[in-house]
Design an enzyme around this catalytic site. Structure first.
Site, PDB file in Angstrom:
ATOM      1  N   GLY A 130     -21.327  -9.778 -34.957  1.00 27.42           N
ATOM      2  CA  GLY A 130     -22.435  -9.065 -34.334  1.00 27.42           C
ATOM      3  C   GLY A 130     -23.762  -9.670 -34.734  1.00 27.42           C
ATOM      4  O   GLY A 130     -23.830 -10.658 -35.463  1.00 27.42           O
ATOM      5  N   PHE A 146     -27.277  -8.728 -36.698  1.00 22.02           N
ATOM      6  CA  PHE A 146     -27.761  -7.669 -37.590  1.00 22.02           C
ATOM      7  C   PHE A 146     -29.070  -7.065 -37.115  1.00 22.02           C
ATOM      8  O   PHE A 146     -29.532  -6.075 -37.668  1.00 22.02           O
ATOM      9  CB  PHE A 146     -27.825  -8.097 -39.058  1.00 22.02           C
ATOM     10  CG  PHE A 146     -28.458  -9.423 -39.361  1.00 22.02           C
ATOM     11  CD1 PHE A 146     -29.681  -9.794 -38.835  1.00 22.02           C
ATOM     12  CD2 PHE A 146     -27.830 -10.297 -40.231  1.00 22.02           C
ATOM     13  CE1 PHE A 146     -30.262 -11.000 -39.150  1.00 22.02           C
ATOM     14  CE2 PHE A 146     -28.412 -11.518 -40.559  1.00 22.02           C
ATOM     15  CZ  PHE A 146     -29.627 -11.869 -40.020  1.00 22.02           C
ATOM     16  N   ASP A 167     -21.380 -11.551 -39.539  1.00 21.70           N
ATOM     17  CA  ASP A 167     -22.157 -12.675 -39.025  1.00 21.70           C
ATOM     18  C   ASP A 167     -21.921 -12.753 -37.523  1.00 21.70           C
ATOM     19  O   ASP A 167     -21.206 -11.923 -36.949  1.00 21.70           O
ATOM     20  CB  ASP A 167     -21.768 -13.985 -39.719  1.00 21.70           C
ATOM     21  CG  ASP A 167     -22.971 -14.931 -39.858  1.00 21.70           C
ATOM     22  OD1 ASP A 167     -23.645 -15.176 -38.838  1.00 21.70           O
ATOM     23  OD2 ASP A 167     -23.231 -15.416 -40.973  1.00 21.70           O
ATOM     24  N   HIS A 216     -35.046 -14.894 -46.121  1.00 23.71           N
ATOM     25  CA  HIS A 216     -36.075 -15.938 -46.000  1.00 23.71           C
ATOM     26  C   HIS A 216     -36.099 -16.590 -44.617  1.00 23.71           C
ATOM     27  O   HIS A 216     -37.014 -17.356 -44.311  1.00 23.71           O
ATOM     28  CB  HIS A 216     -35.945 -16.976 -47.109  1.00 23.71           C
ATOM     29  CG  HIS A 216     -34.755 -17.887 -47.005  1.00 23.71           C
ATOM     30  ND1 HIS A 216     -34.493 -18.870 -47.923  1.00 23.71           N
ATOM     31  CD2 HIS A 216     -33.733 -17.950 -46.103  1.00 23.71           C
ATOM     32  CE1 HIS A 216     -33.401 -19.528 -47.589  1.00 23.71           C
ATOM     33  NE2 HIS A 216     -32.919 -18.983 -46.498  1.00 23.71           N
TER      34      HIS A 216
END
Length: 337
Positions: free
Chosen positions: A225, A227, A199, A245
């Site tokens: 980091g 993604f 995360d 989502h």
């Protein structure tokens, strides 16, 4: 939801539906003021509640009686106590507490829904702040983490039970896993697994705090980091829960492809979300999809078919679909050895 019991063939039913937001706000306010925490294991009169919560008194009995009708309080001889569900799940500081999510709904979602018409006209988020601003504010970030922990307390055990392949692998990575509440539950249930969470870097101190509190220091590791910009750590099981989502269909496709690269040969990608083709939860999941309209720049709920298409395009060999809990859908995409 209240909507399923409303007879919209009559004017009274339509008006009741239009006013159902009042029920929600009564609950949110009770959590905000700490009512259920004050009533943990005890009962009190309206006057005692007024004094403990520092309230004026006008409207108090009506509010308390509405909570009785909503099965959140019980009343006997003019004294109020928590219902069984409120006493179990809405008392701050207890392990099953889910009020963090309700507090976030009260703070963010409730005002944003008041601007739904503007969101539908413009397609733009209505919260007034982006997540990169949230993570730079420790107080707001802490509130966000509490809301995510609240969801994980319910979904974690359900996921552990619904997926039966934990014993076949050695490592698990939760992508967008906040401070690691989910992966901590998984590792505790299956102690042979090495756990990790990916995360934003600002989550690191919260993750370290949780790992220490759970006795999992060194067993669950945190990787900071983005993604979209940074490589994901590799693992046998890669989990993306309530992550896809938040993003557009194109971005979801990119993230599934990135997850494919992170899954070790023979491993699996495990995704769960409020997918729109779960018929038993159609209303609830459409509401969550509209939440995404209001709080993200391009997110929405999506169908199993869309996710299957992304997984197959990424290279996954097979896709399995299961129900998860009351409202989520679990998709397991397997990578060839």
């Amino acid at each position: 939801m209240t909507t399923t019991a409303v007879d919209t063939s009559k004017p009274s039913g339509i008006i009741r539906l239009a006013n159902s937001f009042c029920d929600a706000k009564a609950l949110m306010t009770a959590v905000e003021l700490g009512l259920f925490t004050e009533l943990q294991g005890v009962e009190a009169s309206a006057e005692e509640i007024r004094e403990r919560l520092g309230l004026h008194g006008r409207g108090l009995s009506d509010w308390l009686d509405l909570l009785v009708e909503l099965n959140l309080l019980e009343r006997e001889d003019g004294r109020y106590r928590n219902s069984a569900g409120a006493d179990q799940y809405l008392v701050r500081g207890t392990e099953p507490y889910i009020g963090g999510f309700i507090e976030r709904s009260n703070r963010n979602l409730y005002p944003a829904w008041g601007r739904l018409s503007e969101a539908l006209r413009t397609g733009e988020s209505q919260t007034g702040s982006h997540f990169d601003e949230v993570v730079e504010n420790p107080k707001i970030l802490g509130q966000f983490i509490n809301s995510m922990d609240a969801l994980t307390r319910t979904l974690g055990p359900q996921l552990i039970e619904a997926y039966d392949g934990w014993g076949d692998y050695d490592s698990v990575l939760d992508v967008g896993g906040c401070r690691g509440a989910l992966v901590s539950q998984i590792v505790k249930a299956h102690s042979h697994l090495a756990g990790s969470v990916f995360d934003l870097p600002q989550m690191a101190p919260f993750a370290e705090e949780l790992a220490a509190a759970q006795g999992l220091t060194g067993k669950v590791t945190f990787h900071g980091g983005s993604f979209f910009n940074d490589p994901l750590p590799s693992a046998d099981i890669v989990v993306m829960g309530h992550v896809l989502h938040d993003w557009s269909a194109e971005q979801r496709k990119f993230l599934v492809e990135k997850a494919y690269q992170a899954v070790n040969p023979g491993g699996v990608l495990v995704v769960y979300d409020r997918m729109l083709d779960r018929k038993s939860s159609r209303i609830e999941n459409l509401v969550i999809s509209l939440d995404m309209l209001l709080v993200t720049d391009g997110g929405s709920e999506y169908t199993v078919g869309e996710l299957r298409s992304h997984a197959e395009a990424a290279g996954f060999a097979s896709v399995e679909v299961r129900l998860l809990g009351d409202d989520d859908t679990l998709v397991i995409a397997r990578k060839a050895s």
